[in-house]
Design an enzyme around this catalytic site. Sequence first.
Site, PDB file in Angstrom:
ATOM      1  N   SER A   1       0.868  -1.201   0.016  1.00  0.00           N
ATOM      2  CA  SER A   1       0.103  -0.261  -0.031  1.00  0.00           C
ATOM      3  C   SER A   1       0.963   1.222  -0.011  1.00  0.00           C
ATOM      4  O   SER A   1       0.256   2.320   0.041  1.00  0.00           O
ATOM      5  CB  SER A   1      -0.701   0.076   1.300  1.00  0.00           C
TER       6      SER A   1
ATOM      7  N   HIS B   1      -2.789  -2.652  -6.139  1.00  0.00           N
ATOM      8  CA  HIS B   1      -3.168  -2.360  -4.702  1.00  0.00           C
ATOM      9  C   HIS B   1      -4.677  -2.505  -4.306  1.00  0.00           C
ATOM     10  O   HIS B   1      -5.290  -1.789  -5.065  1.00  0.00           O
ATOM     11  CB  HIS B   1      -2.863  -1.146  -4.455  1.00  0.00           C
TER      12      HIS B   1
ATOM     13  N   GLU C   1      -5.725  -0.324  -7.505  1.00  0.00           N
ATOM     14  CA  GLU C   1      -4.907   0.989  -7.797  1.00  0.00           C
ATOM     15  C   GLU C   1      -3.582   0.020  -8.436  1.00  0.00           C
ATOM     16  O   GLU C   1      -3.229  -0.726  -7.937  1.00  0.00           O
ATOM     17  CB  GLU C   1      -4.475   1.629  -6.368  1.00  0.00           C
TER      18      GLU C   1
ATOM     19  N   ASN D   1      -3.365   5.955  -0.743  1.00  0.00           N
ATOM     20  CA  ASN D   1      -2.959   6.193   0.798  1.00  0.00           C
ATOM     21  C   ASN D   1      -2.306   7.616   1.018  1.00  0.00           C
ATOM     22  O   ASN D   1      -2.003   8.023   2.215  1.00  0.00           O
ATOM     23  CB  ASN D   1      -2.060   5.265   1.214  1.00  0.00           C
TER      24      ASN D   1
END
Length: 291
Positions: free
Chosen positions: A119, A140, A152, A190
């Site tokens: 992540s 991801h 992602e 993130n």
Amino acid sequence: MNIEEVGIIGSGQMGNGIAHVCALSGYKVVLIDIAEEALNKAMQTIEKNLNRQVQKNKISQEKMDEAISKITTNTDSKALKNVDLVIEAATENFDLKVKIFQGVLEHIKKDCLLSTNTSSISITKLASTTDRAEKFIGLHFMNPVPVMKLVEIIPGIATTDEMFETSKQFAESLGKVVAVSKDFPGFLSNRILIPMLNEAIYALHEGVGDIKSIDTTMKLGMAHPMGPFQLADLIGLDTCLAIMNVLYEGFSDTKYRPCPLLVKYVEAGWYGVKSGKGFYDYSSDTPIPTR
Ligand code: CAA
């Protein structure tokens, strides 16, 4: 680049969710972990989550049974010898991931594709520790994987266009929608999400509001499905801290410093839902705020 069999390393909440969606989409899955016990627990979770989908008439019982039959588990990476794609979904720790890829490389096919569900860790840096940086990519997934639509995709600097296209088609074949991020700390998801959660923890730490008020603000005021503390507990506070540290170190910018209260919870082993206690205590049916 044809993908029929997928190897997933790590059977925790992300790994078992990825195995779930891959098997449900018709891929053969080899799920790897170091402990037999972790694999048994993962299979129980997959069955429980597939069952929810059967109960809600999202899938048939037949489809569930078919998905279960597509998954095999193993504690030995040798079982990856026929896979076309590896998805690494172990703990957010660079050295551990490097070690895992080293252990996998000696067993997989020469043309096997590599990916990581990291992540936040640099895809380019991880890819460079393998023998096939051009066939290495970030895939991801979001938690809970069977529910969240997004994957992602993060190409590293050496990733080929062909590898990117294959990965995109693969993610779409799982019924997911793709967003593409360049390989910079935290990627897109993130870099935006985790500092928001960290800020909520600062607001708590500084006494601006309690857990319930902050969660209610974001749920009812901003229509978030979960408040920041519920979400941080779902993601895992150890993971949240690891990502804040990647942002902090990666940008050398103090605006990303982890809140000391987050550090304290992680030091206590209060990681959230997975450990039974985080910003909420999960020992009874209704989670109770810890402050
Ligand atoms: N497997 C299968 N189905 C599941 C599931 C699972 N693990 N978890 C929930 N569901 C299903 C439920 O059965 C339910 O189905 P229906 O819509 O058919 O009724 C549906 O999902 C909603 O679940 P619930 O009714 O139990 O609860 P809810 O409405 O509160 O939704 C939630 C739960 C989907 C988790 C929702 O609260 C939500 O979207 N939360 C935000 C999650 C989020 O932001 N995830 C991203 C985290 S960040 C990340 O993962 C990346 C990272 O790197 C940190």
